[in-house]
Design a protein around this motif. Structure first.
Motif, short mmCIF file in Angstrom:
data_model
loop_
_atom_site.label_atom_id
_atom_site.label_comp_id
_atom_site.label_asym_id
_atom_site.label_seq_id
_atom_site.Cartn_x
_atom_site.Cartn_y
_atom_site.Cartn_z
N ASP A 55 10.69 -27.68 -24.93
CA ASP A 55 11.94 -26.93 -24.50
C ASP A 55 13.13 -27.57 -24.68
N GLY A 56 13.17 -28.58 -25.18
CA GLY A 56 14.42 -29.28 -25.14
C GLY A 56 15.06 -29.63 -23.93
N VAL A 57 14.63 -29.33 -22.87
CA VAL A 57 15.21 -29.72 -21.51
C VAL A 57 15.57 -31.21 -21.24
N THR A 58 16.71 -31.27 -21.02
CA THR A 58 17.26 -32.79 -20.81
C THR A 58 17.42 -33.18 -19.24
N TYR A 59 17.35 -34.36 -19.05
CA TYR A 59 17.48 -34.92 -17.68
C TYR A 59 18.32 -36.21 -17.99
N HIS A 60 19.26 -36.37 -16.95
CA HIS A 60 20.37 -37.44 -17.23
C HIS A 60 20.14 -38.19 -15.71
N ALA A 61 20.35 -39.64 -15.84
CA ALA A 61 20.32 -40.21 -14.52
C ALA A 61 21.66 -39.87 -13.89
N ASP A 62 21.65 -39.94 -12.71
CA ASP A 62 22.97 -39.81 -11.99
C ASP A 62 23.94 -40.68 -12.43
N SER A 63 23.70 -41.83 -12.84
CA SER A 63 24.91 -43.10 -13.04
C SER A 63 25.54 -42.38 -14.49
N VAL A 64 24.90 -41.54 -15.32
CA VAL A 64 25.28 -41.25 -16.53
C VAL A 64 25.81 -39.68 -16.51
N LYS A 65 25.38 -39.06 -15.63
CA LYS A 65 25.58 -37.54 -15.72
C LYS A 65 26.87 -37.18 -15.67
N GLY A 66 27.09 -36.35 -16.66
CA GLY A 66 28.78 -35.79 -17.01
C GLY A 66 29.54 -36.87 -17.95
N ARG A 67 29.01 -37.95 -18.34
CA ARG A 67 29.39 -38.88 -19.35
C ARG A 67 28.71 -38.94 -20.58
N PHE A 68 27.30 -39.23 -20.39
CA PHE A 68 26.51 -39.36 -21.51
C PHE A 68 25.65 -37.76 -21.82
N THR A 69 25.37 -37.51 -23.01
CA THR A 69 24.58 -36.39 -23.38
C THR A 69 23.63 -36.66 -24.40
N LEU A 70 22.24 -36.35 -24.05
CA LEU A 70 21.19 -36.53 -25.12
C LEU A 70 20.86 -35.22 -25.61
N SER A 71 20.78 -35.32 -26.95
CA SER A 71 20.19 -34.29 -27.71
C SER A 71 19.26 -34.78 -28.93
N ARG A 72 18.66 -33.66 -29.57
CA ARG A 72 17.74 -33.85 -30.64
C ARG A 72 17.83 -32.87 -31.63
N VAL A 73 17.54 -33.29 -33.02
CA VAL A 73 17.80 -32.47 -34.07
C VAL A 73 16.31 -32.83 -34.78
N ASN A 74 15.22 -31.73 -34.51
CA ASN A 74 14.12 -32.13 -34.97
C ASN A 74 13.79 -32.44 -36.55
N ASN A 76 15.91 -33.72 -38.43
CA ASN A 76 16.14 -34.96 -39.02
C ASN A 76 15.35 -36.12 -38.18
N ALA A 77 14.43 -35.59 -37.31
CA ALA A 77 13.70 -36.67 -36.54
C ALA A 77 14.58 -37.66 -35.86
N THR A 78 15.56 -36.99 -35.23
CA THR A 78 16.51 -38.19 -34.56
C THR A 78 17.03 -37.57 -33.41
N VAL A 79 17.21 -38.39 -32.19
CA VAL A 79 17.80 -38.28 -30.95
C VAL A 79 19.22 -38.87 -31.00
N TYR A 80 19.92 -38.22 -30.35
CA TYR A 80 21.13 -38.75 -30.44
C TYR A 80 21.60 -39.03 -28.68
N LEU A 81 22.43 -40.02 -28.36
CA LEU A 81 22.75 -40.24 -27.07
C LEU A 81 24.45 -40.46 -27.28
N GLN A 82 25.15 -39.46 -26.92
CA GLN A 82 26.64 -39.48 -26.91
C GLN A 82 26.96 -40.22 -25.51
N MET A 83 27.97 -41.09 -25.62
CA MET A 83 28.05 -41.73 -24.64
C MET A 83 29.77 -41.74 -24.49
#
Length: 124
Positions: A55-74, A76-83
């Motif tokens: 479902d592509g649902v994401t969950y971020h730790a409280d320590s990074v919430k609002g600063r980091f964003t996790l996404s995936r591009v199937n 490309n078989a790649t996940v990205y963590l924008q920090m």
């Protein structure tokens, strides 16, 4: 079995940004729940973020919430963590992890496959 290769780590000043990538070796990438964990110097490994396989649902730790964003591009078989807005306490080795056809979890023991890690260093 899937192989994971991280990239994008480096050294930045506080307030800067980095984007980590995790490339997977399998064409069945879309069936893997993916996550990032990090291990700061002298500390235990900790959960950063995860994204579900179905479902592509994401969950971020409280320590990074609002600063980091996790996404995936199937395709490309790649996940990205924008920090963004990086802090010195974000300094760690960041590891990508995967689990097959299983729901998202913050528990490292739930992931079967791990990358070698990429170093992120944030200076003040």
């Amino acid at each position: 079995q899937v192989q994971l290769v991280e990239s994008g780590g480096g050294s930045v000043q506080a307030g800067g940004s980095l984007r980590l990538s995790c490339a997977a070796s399998r064409s069945t990438f879309s069936r893997y729940t993916m996550a990032w964990f990090r291990q700061p110097p002298g500390k235990d490994r900790e959960f950063v973020a995860a994204i579900g396989w179905n479902d592509g649902v994401t969950y971020h730790a409280d320590s990074v919430k609002g600063r980091f964003t996790l996404s995936r591009v199937n395709t490309n078989a790649t996940v990205y963590l924008q920090m963004n807005s990086l802090k010195p306490e974000d300094t760690a080795v960041y590891h990508c992890a995967a689990r097959y056809l299983a729901p998202l979890t913050t528990n490292a023991a739930g992931y079967n496959y791990w990358g070698q890690g990429t170093q992120v260093t944030v200076s003040s």
